[in-house]
Design an enzyme around this catalytic site. Sequence first.
Site, PDB file in Angstrom:
ATOM      1  N   ASP A   1       0.937  -1.370   0.061  1.00 44.30           N
ATOM      2  CA  ASP A   1       0.090   0.010   0.048  1.00 44.30           C
ATOM      3  C   ASP A   1       0.738   1.332  -0.079  1.00 44.30           C
ATOM      4  O   ASP A   1       1.848   1.201   0.692  1.00 44.30           O
ATOM      5  CB  ASP A   1      -0.786  -0.042   1.284  1.00 44.30           C
ATOM      6  CG  ASP A   1      -2.267  -0.510   1.274  1.00 44.30           C
ATOM      7  OD1 ASP A   1      -2.350  -0.969   0.255  1.00 44.30           O
ATOM      8  OD2 ASP A   1      -3.112  -0.222   1.891  1.00 44.30           O
TER       9      ASP A   1
ATOM     10  N   HIS B   1       9.904  -9.236   4.956  1.00 42.58           N
ATOM     11  CA  HIS B   1       9.666  -7.644   4.754  1.00 42.58           C
ATOM     12  C   HIS B   1      10.767  -6.900   5.521  1.00 42.58           C
ATOM     13  O   HIS B   1      10.822  -7.319   6.803  1.00 42.58           O
ATOM     14  CB  HIS B   1       8.086  -7.535   5.160  1.00 42.58           C
ATOM     15  CG  HIS B   1       7.698  -6.287   4.681  1.00 42.58           C
ATOM     16  ND1 HIS B   1       7.804  -5.000   5.233  1.00 42.58           N
ATOM     17  CD2 HIS B   1       6.994  -5.959   3.596  1.00 42.58           C
ATOM     18  CE1 HIS B   1       7.406  -4.156   4.622  1.00 42.58           C
ATOM     19  NE2 HIS B   1       6.822  -4.477   3.644  1.00 42.58           N
TER      20      HIS B   1
ATOM     21  N   TYR C   1       1.887   4.739   1.605  1.00 43.03           N
ATOM     22  CA  TYR C   1       1.813   5.316   2.891  1.00 43.03           C
ATOM     23  C   TYR C   1       0.724   6.227   3.416  1.00 43.03           C
ATOM     24  O   TYR C   1       0.234   6.724   2.230  1.00 43.03           O
ATOM     25  CB  TYR C   1       3.174   6.294   3.483  1.00 43.03           C
ATOM     26  CG  TYR C   1       4.447   5.443   3.303  1.00 43.03           C
ATOM     27  CD1 TYR C   1       4.751   4.462   4.439  1.00 43.03           C
ATOM     28  CD2 TYR C   1       5.407   6.014   2.442  1.00 43.03           C
ATOM     29  CE1 TYR C   1       5.974   3.890   4.228  1.00 43.03           C
ATOM     30  CE2 TYR C   1       6.553   5.294   2.265  1.00 43.03           C
ATOM     31  CZ  TYR C   1       6.754   4.281   3.410  1.00 43.03           C
ATOM     32  OH  TYR C   1       8.211   3.881   3.355  1.00 43.03           O
TER      33      TYR C   1
ATOM     34  N   PHE D   1       7.629   2.358  -0.983  1.00 45.59           N
ATOM     35  CA  PHE D   1       8.609   2.602   0.320  1.00 45.59           C
ATOM     36  C   PHE D   1       9.279   3.997   0.357  1.00 45.59           C
ATOM     37  O   PHE D   1       9.865   4.237   1.402  1.00 45.59           O
ATOM     38  CB  PHE D   1       9.995   1.497   0.272  1.00 45.59           C
ATOM     39  CG  PHE D   1       9.480   0.175   0.412  1.00 45.59           C
ATOM     40  CD1 PHE D   1       9.257  -0.228   1.784  1.00 45.59           C
ATOM     41  CD2 PHE D   1       9.419  -0.647  -0.510  1.00 45.59           C
ATOM     42  CE1 PHE D   1       8.735  -1.616   1.805  1.00 45.59           C
ATOM     43  CE2 PHE D   1       8.835  -2.083  -0.588  1.00 45.59           C
ATOM     44  CZ  PHE D   1       8.628  -2.424   0.748  1.00 45.59           C
TER      45      PHE D   1
END
Length: 220
Positions: free
Chosen positions: A65, A187, A67, A78
């Site tokens: 997703d 992750h 932020y 990211f």
Amino acid sequence: MQVRIEQTWKELLRDTFEKDYFHKLTTFVRDEYQSAKVFPPGKLIFNAFEKCPVDQVKVVILGQDPYHGDGQAHGLSFSVMPGVRFPPSLLNIFKEISRDLDQDLPPDGDLTRWARQGVFLLNATLTVRAHEAGSHQKQGWEEFTDEVIGRLASQSEGLVFMLWGAYAQKKSSLIDESKHLILHAPHPSPLSAHRGFLGCGHFSEANKYLIAQGKEPIKW
């Protein structure tokens, strides 16, 4: 339908934009931007595509997703805008780069510098309501980005796919491992980074592979 997206991607995905699910997705996203606070800003929804045309892609880093905090998302997985504090996952990415390549942490979290070198920073879902994680999942974005990954992988050779975490790793079924390098790791989130992301060596490994393919390595 007319979609404002970089021309090489428009050509690759042209028939996708005519599919029923994409029309429904477009209606949903338009309504959300009109009725709620949504990230990233509308003009940056396809920023990852804009900054990294199809024929320039060398590495794919898949997020989930955008932020959902104020002033963070700008259409690259990211990545955050200059001046924004590093989110925890991004900080762990920079820590691993520092360990792997023996270099200092960067001054900001804007990964546009990677995108311009051929790092395609794709989120599986390209929009999100402010402060509501996952709020635009299962509306069609995942189907669209699966098509993006599948078509990119099938029409290219010698790409590096960095798949971090269980969600991203499910996308390996879309990629022919005989044509590309797929790198798996937990992750980079603080919840899982210590289980193998920190120490994975993906950034040096990617560059070694690119050099072997006769491509310029990435300046991480």
